[in-house]
Design an enzyme around this catalytic site. Structure first.
Site, PDB file in Angstrom:
ATOM      1  N   ARG A 138      42.534  40.870  48.947  1.00 25.55           N
ATOM      2  CA  ARG A 138      43.154  40.410  50.120  1.00 25.55           C
ATOM      3  C   ARG A 138      44.771  40.125  49.851  1.00 25.55           C
ATOM      4  O   ARG A 138      44.867  39.395  48.721  1.00 25.55           O
ATOM      5  CB  ARG A 138      42.474  39.301  50.878  1.00 25.55           C
ATOM      6  N   LYS A 203      33.012  33.574  40.476  1.00 27.31           N
ATOM      7  CA  LYS A 203      33.251  34.729  41.327  1.00 27.31           C
ATOM      8  C   LYS A 203      32.427  36.010  40.749  1.00 27.31           C
ATOM      9  O   LYS A 203      33.218  36.396  39.674  1.00 27.31           O
ATOM     10  CB  LYS A 203      34.691  34.865  41.606  1.00 27.31           C
ATOM     11  N   ARG A 342      37.289  21.049  47.157  1.00 28.11           N
ATOM     12  CA  ARG A 342      38.166  20.023  46.422  1.00 28.11           C
ATOM     13  C   ARG A 342      37.137  19.442  45.320  1.00 28.11           C
ATOM     14  O   ARG A 342      35.987  19.042  45.750  1.00 28.11           O
ATOM     15  CB  ARG A 342      38.338  18.680  47.322  1.00 28.11           C
TER      16      ARG A 342
HETATM   17  P1  ATP Z   1      39.894  33.644  46.545  1.00 28.25           P
HETATM   18  O1  ATP Z   1      38.859  34.259  45.405  1.00 28.25           O
HETATM   19  O2  ATP Z   1      40.846  32.527  45.746  1.00 28.25           O
HETATM   20  O3  ATP Z   1      39.027  33.020  47.647  1.00 28.25           O
HETATM   21  P2  ATP Z   1      40.349  36.029  47.828  1.00 28.25           P
HETATM   22  O4  ATP Z   1      38.960  35.998  48.025  1.00 28.25           O
HETATM   23  O5  ATP Z   1      41.348  36.150  48.768  1.00 28.25           O
HETATM   24  O6  ATP Z   1      40.741  34.598  47.059  1.00 28.25           O
HETATM   25  P3  ATP Z   1      40.331  38.623  46.513  1.00 28.25           P
HETATM   26  O7  ATP Z   1      41.304  39.162  47.598  1.00 28.25           O
HETATM   27  O8  ATP Z   1      39.136  38.767  46.984  1.00 28.25           O
HETATM   28  O9  ATP Z   1      40.602  36.950  46.548  1.00 28.25           O
HETATM   29  O10 ATP Z   1      40.708  39.145  45.226  1.00 28.25           O
HETATM   30  C1  ATP Z   1      41.842  38.792  44.545  1.00 28.25           C
HETATM   31  C2  ATP Z   1      41.873  37.508  43.607  1.00 28.25           C
HETATM   32  O11 ATP Z   1      40.592  37.548  42.757  1.00 28.25           O
HETATM   33  C3  ATP Z   1      42.839  37.686  42.633  1.00 28.25           C
HETATM   34  O12 ATP Z   1      43.902  37.098  42.902  1.00 28.25           O
HETATM   35  C4  ATP Z   1      42.089  36.997  41.116  1.00 28.25           C
HETATM   36  O13 ATP Z   1      42.482  35.646  41.398  1.00 28.25           O
HETATM   37  C5  ATP Z   1      40.654  37.242  41.398  1.00 28.25           C
HETATM   38  N1  ATP Z   1      40.091  38.276  40.507  1.00 28.25           N
HETATM   39  C6  ATP Z   1      40.817  39.226  40.329  1.00 28.25           C
HETATM   40  N2  ATP Z   1      40.048  40.319  39.665  1.00 28.25           N
HETATM   41  C7  ATP Z   1      38.894  39.498  39.648  1.00 28.25           C
HETATM   42  C8  ATP Z   1      37.446  40.148  39.034  1.00 28.25           C
HETATM   43  N3  ATP Z   1      37.156  40.935  38.436  1.00 28.25           N
HETATM   44  N4  ATP Z   1      36.488  39.036  39.356  1.00 28.25           N
HETATM   45  C9  ATP Z   1      36.764  37.979  39.922  1.00 28.25           C
HETATM   46  N5  ATP Z   1      37.831  37.483  40.345  1.00 28.25           N
HETATM   47  C10 ATP Z   1      38.815  38.362  40.457  1.00 28.25           C
END
Ligand code: ATP
Length: 344
Positions: A138, A203, A342
Site C-alpha cells: 500500500r 508478517k 504498542r
Molecule cells: P504494515 O505491514 O506496516 O501494516 P502495510 O500492511 O500497509 O504496512 P504493505 O503495503 O502490505 O504494508 O506492504 C509493504 C510493507 O511490507 C513494506 O513497507 C515492508 O515493510 C513490508 N514487506 C515488504 N516485503 C515483505 C515481505 N515479503 N514479507 C513481509 N513484509 C514485507
C-alpha cells in the site's frame, strides 16, 4: 544480468533474463549442481552460469556455493507452473478462471492485470510471477520477494455494480487467505487489520487491492496477494530494515510446501470468497475475522491519512470492516490507516 542463452519462446515477459530463469529452475531441487553440469544442460558457458547465479543472488535468492560441488538453493523450491496450478482448481473455480499465467519476471502482477480490459462479471484472470521488479504494497511501499521463495499472485474480478462495503474487501481476502492456509496445514495464522496475515506476530503475507471503477458502470478490482514461502536470511534482514518482522511458510511449520498447491488453494478460496462477498458482503466472513484478529484487546497506535496518531485499545471490526479503537476521547472508527501494536 546475462542474456547468453537462447531466448524462451514464452509469450510472457520471461525474456527479461531467460538464463537466470532457467538456472533458477535447474537449482529448484535444492541439490548441488556444478557449474559445468549446468552449463552443459543449458547450452551456455560456465561464465554465463556464474553470472546468472550472481544475478539470482542479487534478486534475493539464497544460494550456497561450494568449491568442487557447485551451487544449490538453500531451500528447495518447486517452480511455479500454470498447468500444475490449474490442476489444483476445483471445476467450479476453474470454469471461472479465463486465463492463468506464470511469468518469470514482471514489474508487478497487479500492474499487468490493471493494464488489461476488465474480465466479464463472474470470471477472473490470474497472473503469477517468480519475481517482481517493482512489487508494491500500500501507499507505494515496496513488496520484496525472492525468486522461487514466494507467491506473487494477482487476480482480477468485475463486480456487477460497486459493492456497498467495497472497503471491506481486504478483510474478505484476508479471511480467504486464512482458509487456504488452514487447508494447507497452517492453523495459527492471524489477520492484522486491514491487510496483513501474521504468524507469531510476524508478517507472512500482504494484500493489495486496486480498483478501477467507471462511473455508473461495473467495478473491476485487481487483488494482489503476496505470501512468503521461503525468504532466506538476506531478504529477512532487508525487510527488517523497514521495521517489519517477516516470516514464511517454512518457519510456520510447512516443511516442503508445494508452491503450485499454495497458489491453487489461494485462487480457489479467493474466487469463492468473491462470489459470496458480491451477494452477502462481509457477513459470511466476519466471525472468522474476529476469531483470528491479531489486534483485538491490544493497545495500538493508528496513523490515518494525516500524521496524527490515535492511541487506544483495539476493539475489533464492525460490520463494514472499520477498525474500532477505544481512545481516551471515546470509541473511534477507522476505515483506513496503518496500525502498530504498542509494546510498552
Ligand atoms: P504494515 O505491514 O506496516 O501494516 P502495510 O500492511 O500497509 O504496512 P504493505 O503495503 O502490505 O504494508 O506492504 C509493504 C510493507 O511490507 C513494506 O513497507 C515492508 O515493510 C513490508 N514487506 C515488504 N516485503 C515483505 C515481505 N515479503 N514479507 C513481509 N513484509 C514485507
Amino acid at each position: 544480468m546475462t542474456n547468453d542463452a537462447a531466448p524462451f519462446s514464452d509469450p510472457m515477459n520471461r525474456g527479461n533474463d531467460p538464463l537466470v530463469a532457467r538456472v533458477s529452475v535447474a537449482l529448484a531441487d535444492g541439490q548441488f549442481h556444478s557449474g559445468e553440469e549446468l552449463a552443459k544442460a543449458l547450452g551456455v558457458s560456465r561464465s554465463a552460469i556464474w553470472k546468472a547465479v550472481r544475478s539470482l543472488r542479487d534478486l534475493g535468492a539464497t544460494l550456497h556455493a561450494v568449491r568442487n560441488r557447485g551451487y544449490r538453493l538453500t531451500t528447495a523450491s518447486e517452480p511455479l507452473a500454470a498447468g500444475a496450478i490449474r490442476e489444483r482448481l476445483s471445476p467450479d473455480v476453474s470454469a471461472r478462471v479465463k486465463s492463468l499465467e506464470v511469468a518469470w519476471s514482471v514489474g508487478s502482477t497487479n500492474t499487468v492485470l490493471l493494464s488489461r480490459a476488465n474480465p466479464s462479471n463472474g470470471s477472473s484472470e490470474v497472473m503469477l510471477a517468480e519475481y517482481q521488479t517493482a512489487g508494491r504494497g500500500r501507499r507505494g511501499r515496496a513488496w520484496l520477494a525472492p525468486p522461487g521463495g514466494s507467491i506473487c499472485l494477482s487476480l482480477s474480478w468485475t463486480f456487477r455494480g460497486v459493492p456497498a462495503d467495497l472497503s471491506a474487501l481486504g478483510l474478505v481476502i484476508g479471511v480467504c487467505k486464512l482458509r487456504a492456509l488452514r487447508e494447507l496445514g497452517v492453523a495459527n495464522a492471524k489477520v492484522k487489520w486491514p491487510n496483513d496475515i501474521l504468524v507469531d506476530d510476524r508478517k507472512l503475507g500482504g494484500i493489495l487491492i486496486e480498483l478501477r471503477a467507471e462511473s455508473g458502470g461495473p467495478a473491476c478490482v485487481v487483488i494482489g496477494i503476496g505470501l512468503n514461502v521461503a525468504l532466506g536470511a538476506p531478504l529477512l534482514a532487508k525487510i527488517a530494515e523497514t521495521g517489519i518482522a517477516a516470516t514464511d511458510l517454512i518457519t510456520a511449520g510447512l516443511s516442503k510446501p508445494s508452491r503450485n498447491a499454495v497458489a491453487g488453494a489461494l485462487v480457489v478460496s479467493c474466487i469463492r470468497g468473491l462470489l459470496d462477498f458480491e451477494t452477502e458482503g462481509l457477513r459470511p466472513f466476519i466471525e472468522e475475522w474476529r476469531d483470528a484478529d491479531a489486534l483485538r484487546g491490544r493497545m495500538v497506535d493508528l496513523r490515518g491519512g494525516t500524521d496524527e496518531v490515535a492511541r487506544g485499545l483495539a476493539r475489533g471490526v464492525d460490520l463494514h470492516g472499520a477498525l474500532l479503537v477505544e481512545t481516551p476521547e471515546g470509541l473511534k472508527k477507522f476505515l483506513s490507516g496503518d496500525v502498530s501494536v504498542r509494546v510498552s
